[in-house]
Design an enzyme around this catalytic site. Structure first.
Site, PDB file in Angstrom:
ATOM      1  N   ASP A  77      -2.165  -1.060   7.584  1.00 46.53           N
ATOM      2  CA  ASP A  77      -1.602  -1.814   6.453  1.00 46.53           C
ATOM      3  C   ASP A  77      -2.397  -3.081   6.167  1.00 46.53           C
ATOM      4  O   ASP A  77      -2.669  -3.423   5.016  1.00 46.53           O
ATOM      5  CB  ASP A  77      -0.146  -2.197   6.743  1.00 46.53           C
ATOM      6  CG  ASP A  77       0.707  -0.986   7.049  1.00 46.53           C
ATOM      7  OD1 ASP A  77       0.234   0.136   6.833  1.00 46.53           O
ATOM      8  OD2 ASP A  77       1.852  -1.170   7.510  1.00 46.53           O
ATOM      9  N   TYR A  80      10.461   2.651  15.160  1.00 49.42           N
ATOM     10  CA  TYR A  80       9.001   2.718  15.074  1.00 49.42           C
ATOM     11  C   TYR A  80       8.375   2.536  16.463  1.00 49.42           C
ATOM     12  O   TYR A  80       7.540   3.336  16.896  1.00 49.42           O
ATOM     13  CB  TYR A  80       8.500   1.650  14.103  1.00 49.42           C
ATOM     14  CG  TYR A  80       7.004   1.665  13.930  1.00 49.42           C
ATOM     15  CD1 TYR A  80       6.397   2.510  13.022  1.00 49.42           C
ATOM     16  CD2 TYR A  80       6.193   0.831  14.702  1.00 49.42           C
ATOM     17  CE1 TYR A  80       5.020   2.530  12.863  1.00 49.42           C
ATOM     18  CE2 TYR A  80       4.818   0.842  14.556  1.00 49.42           C
ATOM     19  CZ  TYR A  80       4.239   1.693  13.642  1.00 49.42           C
ATOM     20  OH  TYR A  80       2.882   1.710  13.502  1.00 49.42           O
ATOM     21  N   ARG A 134       0.831  -1.211   0.000  1.00 47.48           N
ATOM     22  CA  ARG A 134       0.000   0.000   0.000  1.00 47.48           C
ATOM     23  C   ARG A 134       0.864   1.258   0.000  1.00 47.48           C
ATOM     24  O   ARG A 134       2.028   1.235   0.386  1.00 47.48           O
ATOM     25  CB  ARG A 134      -0.940   0.013   1.207  1.00 47.48           C
ATOM     26  CG  ARG A 134      -0.273   0.037   2.565  1.00 47.48           C
ATOM     27  CD  ARG A 134      -0.224   1.396   3.214  1.00 47.48           C
ATOM     28  NE  ARG A 134       0.653   1.393   4.382  1.00 47.48           N
ATOM     29  CZ  ARG A 134       1.924   1.695   4.344  1.00 47.48           C
ATOM     30  NH1 ARG A 134       2.517   1.995   3.202  1.00 47.48           N
ATOM     31  NH2 ARG A 134       2.655   1.691   5.448  1.00 47.48           N
ATOM     32  N   ASP A 151      -2.545   5.973  12.943  1.00 44.96           N
ATOM     33  CA  ASP A 151      -3.413   4.785  13.117  1.00 44.96           C
ATOM     34  C   ASP A 151      -3.294   4.163  14.501  1.00 44.96           C
ATOM     35  O   ASP A 151      -4.218   3.505  14.953  1.00 44.96           O
ATOM     36  CB  ASP A 151      -3.221   3.748  12.004  1.00 44.96           C
ATOM     37  CG  ASP A 151      -1.872   3.058  11.981  1.00 44.96           C
ATOM     38  OD1 ASP A 151      -0.926   3.569  12.615  1.00 44.96           O
ATOM     39  OD2 ASP A 151      -1.764   1.993  11.329  1.00 44.96           O
ATOM     40  N   GLY A 210      11.024  -2.965   2.701  1.00 46.18           N
ATOM     41  CA  GLY A 210      11.613  -1.857   3.464  1.00 46.18           C
ATOM     42  C   GLY A 210      11.423  -0.495   2.817  1.00 46.18           C
ATOM     43  O   GLY A 210      12.051   0.471   3.218  1.00 46.18           O
TER      44      GLY A 210
HETATM   45  C1  GLA Z   1       3.741   1.299   9.488  1.00 45.56           C
HETATM   46  C2  GLA Z   1       2.726   0.619  10.396  1.00 45.56           C
HETATM   47  C3  GLA Z   1       1.364   1.294  10.263  1.00 45.56           C
HETATM   48  C4  GLA Z   1       1.467   2.815  10.454  1.00 45.56           C
HETATM   49  C5  GLA Z   1       2.583   3.400   9.594  1.00 45.56           C
HETATM   50  C6  GLA Z   1       2.846   4.852   9.894  1.00 45.56           C
HETATM   51  O1  GLA Z   1       3.382   1.093   8.146  1.00 45.56           O
HETATM   52  O2  GLA Z   1       2.607  -0.750  10.088  1.00 45.56           O
HETATM   53  O3  GLA Z   1       0.469   0.727  11.204  1.00 45.56           O
HETATM   54  O4  GLA Z   1       1.624   3.146  11.804  1.00 45.56           O
HETATM   55  O5  GLA Z   1       3.804   2.689   9.760  1.00 45.56           O
HETATM   56  O6  GLA Z   1       1.759   5.635   9.541  1.00 45.56           O
END
Ligand code: GLA
Length: 392
Positions: free
Chosen positions: A175, A222, A36, A45, A125
């Site tokens: 996602d 993250y 995506r 999210d 990645g």
């Molecule tokens: C990653 C996570 C998502 C979201 C994005 C940032 O893709 O899997 O859940 O938090 O980062 O928007």
């Protein structure tokens, strides 16, 4: 100069032929799920805010047949491996497969064992959600082998559980929802607090420029950002605000809160609250075909990621600035951040020329030419069983 990667061999075909080649028979089925692009709504999210992603036309395919044990092979190295799903394998791609198997086993939805062959056209990645494409496709394939059929929303939840609970990335749900539930020709406005989904038409192509900088969600940054958001929420509550999520804070309350909450938490707070408002505005602009306004919001979103969420990188900042200087309608870093891909809205009649100019400008600054390609909004998970394709 490499300008476009539009042509790539179909991952479904590749997974099926890899399966035949390594296991000596045809698979019973093959599931595929897309990566995506998030147009806007980054790091909202897991803060109860909205997101506006769409499924890209690159997919991960998992071809499978039932077996007594668990054996997997990926097109990346072609090595057949036996896996033991009861033993997590941190750091390996098979950790995602094992995670899905455990989640399904706990719910009585897994076959006794399986042979699986995986092929993908989703760059790993690059912030395009290669992991959700893998977990959603794997979940669909394995559930399919048991003869069951689950609604796409249930598959999204299982894939989320695999990545979040089993692999240990404290991701939000964006996602997996897109990869399972997207509709061709539509972006999705997902309100993560309520779960409400609005499919918003998106018919034109969107460009992606790969910075070439790679990140892994499992590398810690993250989860660190997510934890900072949790501290920010705690500080906001200490200021007397009764909120469950940062996404609930009214934009009018933001300025005094940012003064009261010290950095870096105040900065993370400012990003999430402003991004929440921008994302809803962006969905309106997209629905109203106002690409100028959508583009403006994308650039504002990037600036917020750079300055307040501190999740950009010099290569992405360069691409956004350069795209805008050369005539793009909007641009921003997409996905978890610290590298990956930049999404760019280009006026269609000038796209070919602008792509070359932006690539050349990047090459002058960093030495390499960023790969760029156009993608359209595609559909979610699909299953193919001997000649039939189903869209969930
Ligand atoms: C990653 C996570 C998502 C979201 C994005 C940032 O893709 O899997 O859940 O938090 O980062 O928007």
């Amino acid at each position: 100069m490499e300008r476009s990667l539009v042509r790539h061999p179909g991952p479904v075909r590749q997974a099926i032929s890899l399966f035949r080649d390594r296991f000596g028979s045809a698979p019973v089925l093959c599931a595929s799920a897309p990566g995506r692009v998030n147009l806007i709504g980054e790091h909202t999210d897991y803060n109860g805010g909205p997101v506006l992603p769409f499924a890209i036309d690159r997919r991960t395919a998992v071809a499978g047949s039932e077996d007594e044990g668990w054996t997997v092979v990926s097109q990346v190295d072609g090595t057949v491996r036996a896996i033991d799903p009861s033993r997590p394998e941190p750091g390996s791609w098979t950790a995602y497969i094992g995670g899905v198997v455990r989640v399904l086993q706990a719910r009585g939805l897994a076959p006794a064992g399986a042979r699986l062959a995986v092929a993908s056209s989703v760059p790993i990645g690059a912030g395009l959600s290669s992991s959700a494409a893998l977990t959603v496709a794997t979940a669909r394939a394995l559930v399919g082998l048991t003869g069951r059929r689950l609604p796409p929303a249930a598959l999204a939840d299982l894939a989320y559980r695999a990545e979040h609970d089993e692999v240990g990335v404290r991701c939000g749900r964006m996602d997996q929802i897109v990869s399972a539930q997207a509709r061709p020709g539509h972006a999705m406005l997902i309100e993560t607090a309520s779960g409400a989904i609005t499919h918003v038409p998106l018919h034109h192509a969107v460009w992606l420029f790969d910075t070439g900088i790679r990140h892994r969600l499992t590398d810690g940054q993250y989860n660190r950002r997510r934890q900072e958001c949790e501290v920010a929420l705690q500080r906001v509550r200490e200021q007397g605000h009764r909120v469950d999520h940062l996404g609930e804070i009214a934009p009018n309350d933001l300025a005094p809160l940012v003064r009261a909450v010290p950095a870096p938490w105040g900065l993370r707070l400012r990003h999430v609250v402003s991004e929440t408002a921008r994302t809803r505005e962006a969905a309106k602009a997209l629905a109203g075909h106002d690409l100028g306004e959508l583009g403006r919001l994308l650039v504002e979103g990037h600036e917020s990621l750079r300055r307040d969420f501190e999740s950009s990188c010099p290569e992405a900042d360069h691409l956004v600035e350069s795209a805008m200087r050369h005539g793009a309608l909007g641009a921003r870093l997409t996905g978890a951040g610290s590298g990956g891909a930049v999404v760019v809205l280009l006026p269609p009649d000038q796209a070919a020329r602008l792509v070359t100019e932006i690539q050349e400008h990047f090459r002058q600054a960093f030495g390499g030419v960023p790969i760029a390609w156009a993608t359209k909004a595609s559909g979610g998970v699909r299953l193919r069983t001997s000649g039939r394709t189903r869209s969930s």
